[in-house]
Motif scaffolding. Structure first.
Motif, mmCIF file in Angstrom:
data_model
loop_
_atom_site.group_PDB
_atom_site.id
_atom_site.type_symbol
_atom_site.label_atom_id
_atom_site.label_comp_id
_atom_site.label_asym_id
_atom_site.label_seq_id
_atom_site.Cartn_x
_atom_site.Cartn_y
_atom_site.Cartn_z
ATOM 1 N N ALA A 231 0.839 -1.207 0.000
ATOM 2 C CA ALA A 231 0.000 0.000 0.000
ATOM 3 C C ALA A 231 0.869 1.251 0.000
ATOM 4 C CB ALA A 231 -0.938 -0.016 1.204
ATOM 5 N N ASN A 232 1.978 1.198 0.736
ATOM 6 C CA ASN A 232 2.851 2.365 0.821
ATOM 7 C C ASN A 232 3.601 2.597 -0.491
ATOM 8 O OD1 ASN A 232 3.108 4.205 3.026
ATOM 9 N ND2 ASN A 232 5.295 3.800 3.054
ATOM 10 N N ASN A 360 5.091 0.420 10.098
ATOM 11 C CA ASN A 360 5.293 1.642 9.323
ATOM 12 C C ASN A 360 6.738 1.778 8.858
ATOM 13 O OD1 ASN A 360 2.579 2.404 10.284
ATOM 14 N ND2 ASN A 360 3.172 4.431 9.566
ATOM 15 N N GLY A 361 7.656 1.366 9.727
ATOM 16 C CA GLY A 361 9.057 1.436 9.357
ATOM 17 C C GLY A 361 9.382 0.541 8.175
ATOM 18 N N PHE A 362 8.856 -0.689 8.210
ATOM 19 C CA PHE A 362 9.078 -1.596 7.087
ATOM 20 C C PHE A 362 8.422 -1.049 5.818
ATOM 21 C CE2 PHE A 362 7.745 -5.363 4.571
ATOM 22 C CZ PHE A 362 9.013 -5.838 4.263
ATOM 23 N N ALA A 363 7.205 -0.517 5.963
ATOM 24 C CA ALA A 363 6.505 0.045 4.801
ATOM 25 C C ALA A 363 7.231 1.255 4.238
ATOM 26 C CB ALA A 363 5.073 0.411 5.183
ATOM 27 N N SER A 364 7.958 1.970 5.092
ATOM 28 C CA SER A 364 8.653 3.167 4.614
ATOM 29 C C SER A 364 9.772 2.826 3.644
ATOM 30 C CB SER A 364 9.208 3.972 5.792
ATOM 31 O OG SER A 364 10.348 3.339 6.344
ATOM 32 N N ILE A 365 10.246 1.561 3.667
ATOM 33 C CA ILE A 365 11.228 1.143 2.669
ATOM 34 C C ILE A 365 10.622 1.287 1.268
ATOM 35 C CG2 ILE A 365 12.626 -0.783 1.827
ATOM 36 C CD1 ILE A 365 12.642 -1.834 4.725
ATOM 37 N N ALA A 370 10.123 3.364 -4.044
ATOM 38 C CA ALA A 370 9.228 3.604 -5.173
ATOM 39 C C ALA A 370 9.597 4.853 -5.972
ATOM 40 C CB ALA A 370 7.772 3.673 -4.696
ATOM 41 N N PRO A 371 9.878 6.009 -5.322
ATOM 42 C CA PRO A 371 10.238 7.187 -6.130
ATOM 43 C C PRO A 371 11.531 7.000 -6.913
ATOM 44 C CG PRO A 371 9.589 7.833 -3.904
ATOM 45 C CD PRO A 371 9.755 6.341 -3.888
ATOM 46 N N VAL A 372 12.536 6.328 -6.294
ATOM 47 C CA VAL A 372 13.823 6.152 -6.959
ATOM 48 C C VAL A 372 13.710 5.166 -8.121
ATOM 49 C CG1 VAL A 372 16.209 5.412 -6.652
ATOM 50 C CG2 VAL A 372 15.086 6.730 -4.858
ATOM 51 N N VAL A 373 13.050 4.032 -7.870
ATOM 52 C CA VAL A 373 12.873 3.026 -8.923
ATOM 53 C C VAL A 373 12.124 3.631 -10.105
ATOM 54 C CG1 VAL A 373 11.707 0.862 -9.507
ATOM 55 C CG2 VAL A 373 13.016 1.039 -7.387
ATOM 56 N N THR A 374 11.047 4.358 -9.812
ATOM 57 C CA THR A 374 10.267 4.970 -10.883
ATOM 58 C C THR A 374 11.069 6.040 -11.613
ATOM 59 O OG1 THR A 374 8.266 4.560 -9.586
ATOM 60 C CG2 THR A 374 8.064 6.063 -11.454
#
Length: 432
Positions: A231-232, A360-365, A370-374
């Motif tokens: 979701a994150n 939340n910490g794990f989801a923050s990965i 996501a921004p860098v990969v994209t």
């Protein structure tokens, strides 16, 4: 009637929920502003897509560590105080953006913002759970995250307008003021809930605290974390790259991009609230948490992933692409309201803040990646201008579907309660 129901004060509880939803609105304005000022920022500072992707992901560099540290603090310190300190900090840290000119100065501001905002969602959820009994938690948490969605609506309308009239930097001054106003309101009306004491009195002493290795190896907890990660990833892609995709990839002007971003919220906010109410109503009508929460949210993620794939199909109208993108985001958002309730069922209240924060910490990965990969996909794409963005949507769809399948297979609160010796399923069954 349980002790939790006796102590439940609906009017005050919903006031706190409204204040926390407003906090999340400001929180999300802080997050999304970078995506909505991407085009003028990249032009003025001569940034490449990869450099901008680095800026977009930098919010999450220390986000996870801050979230976990904040969660452990929330196990022992009043949430009212922690939330006030965080909101004041992230308001102050907006101000250097008025002058920052280098990539690394901007990254430093965003990293510090991530430290301040990392614990916000788990601590706010933990605070809400002190006001609402288990069978009434999904809807107030959905309201909490609808504040985030409303932040997107306000951002879509406000930020392009402020940028047009005063420049992109002026947005950061506006956000600082909004944060300080919320701090004043929280000082006056914020309170600490008392339902955790009632729940603790109903549970055996052996369930007061558990070794973290047991909690973190539980299949419900682990699969819940992966669903949150998915979701994150979807949300981080939306916040960082969708405005640029609409403007550069689809050729929509900046003001209409903002309006379409607002439309995203007009659709996803009621969808998220309706889905949370539906899940809570299923619980009220006697369905097991396995069905009403776990299967419910897992299927929502799978649908979100399929819609993400569908929006990349060739030769479909722009309106159809935007509709599919919006619905995909809306179904993914269900995880933020229903997912924490699953963890709340099986975790001792004395450890709930840290377990939520580690999720939340794990989801923050995902928020970092996501921004860098994209950005790399956009920069290295060949063919039509939108192809890199569409590859990013396909990656998102795959992650959502795989995580939803993991949730279907492994999330089972009743089994986890039995294994861990936690929960108050009897109270849930008798509550109305």
């Amino acid at each position: 009637m349980t002790a939790q129901d006796t102590l439940y004060r609906p009017k005050t509880a919903w006031t706190i929920a409204g204040l926390l939803a407003t906090m999340m609105l400001v929180n999300f304005l802080d997050k999304v502003v970078i995506g909505l000022v991407a085009v003028p920022m990249m032009r003025d500072l001569d940034l490449t897509p990869a450099e901008f992707g680095l800026i977009g992901g930098s919010l999450h560099w220390l986000f996870a560590m801050a979230a976990v540290a904040g969660g452990f603090l929330a196990n022992h310190k009043p949430t009212r105080t922690l939330l006030l300190i965080m909101a004041a900090f992230w308001s102050v840290i907006q101000l250097p953006m008025l002058l920052a000119t280098s990539v690394w100065a901007i990254i430093a501001c965003r990293v510090l913002l991530g430290i301040g905002e990392g614990p916000a969602s788990p601590i706010a959820t933990h605070a809400l759970y002190k006001w609402f009994p288990d069978n009434k938690r999904s809807l107030p948490v959905a309201l909490l995250h609808s504040g985030s969605s409303l932040g997107l609506l306000v951002a879509g309308l406000m930020i392009p307008w402020v940028t047009l009239h005063w420049g992109w930097r002026a947005n950061f001054a506006v956000l600082a003021v909004l944060g300080f106003v919320w701090c004043l309101a929280w000082l006056k009306f914020g309170e600490e809930g008392r339902l955790d004491q009632a729940r603790a009195s109903q549970l055996p002493s052996s369930s007061e605290r558990l070794p973290y290795r047991r909690l973190l190896s539980d299949r419900t907890v682990l699969s819940n974390y992966f669903c949150h990660f998915a979701a994150n990833w979807s949300l981080a892609l939306t916040l960082t790259w969708v405005p640029t995709y609409l403007e550069v990839g689809l050729g929509i002007d900046s003001l209409n991009t903002g309006r379409l971003f607002a439309l995203f919220v007009v659709v996803t906010t009621p969808l998220s609230l309706i889905m949370a109410w539906w899940s809570q109503d299923l619980m009220r009508r006697g369905f097991s948490s396995r069905l009403a929460r776990c299967v419910f949210v897992s299927i929502s993620l799978i649908i979100s992933g399929l819609l993400a794939f569908a929006q990349t199909m060739p030769d479909i109208p722009v309106a159809a692409r935007v509709t599919l993108m919006t619905l995909s985001g809306g179904f993914a958002l269900v995880m933020y309201s229903v997912g924490p309730a699953i963890l709340g069922e099986i975790t001792p209240s004395s450890q709930r803040g840290s377990i939520l924060a580690m999720g939340n910490g794990f989801a923050s990965i995902a928020g970092l990646s996501a921004p860098v990969v994209t950005g790399l996909l956009v920069q290295n794409a060949t063919g039509h201008v939108a192809s890199g963005y569409e590859q990013g949507f396909m990656v998102t769809g795959a992650i959502l579907i795989v995580s939803g399948l993991l949730g279907l297979l492994y999330m089972n609160p009743a089994r986890s309660q039995s294994t861990l010796g936690t929960g108050d399923s009897a109270a849930v069954a008798t509550a109305t």
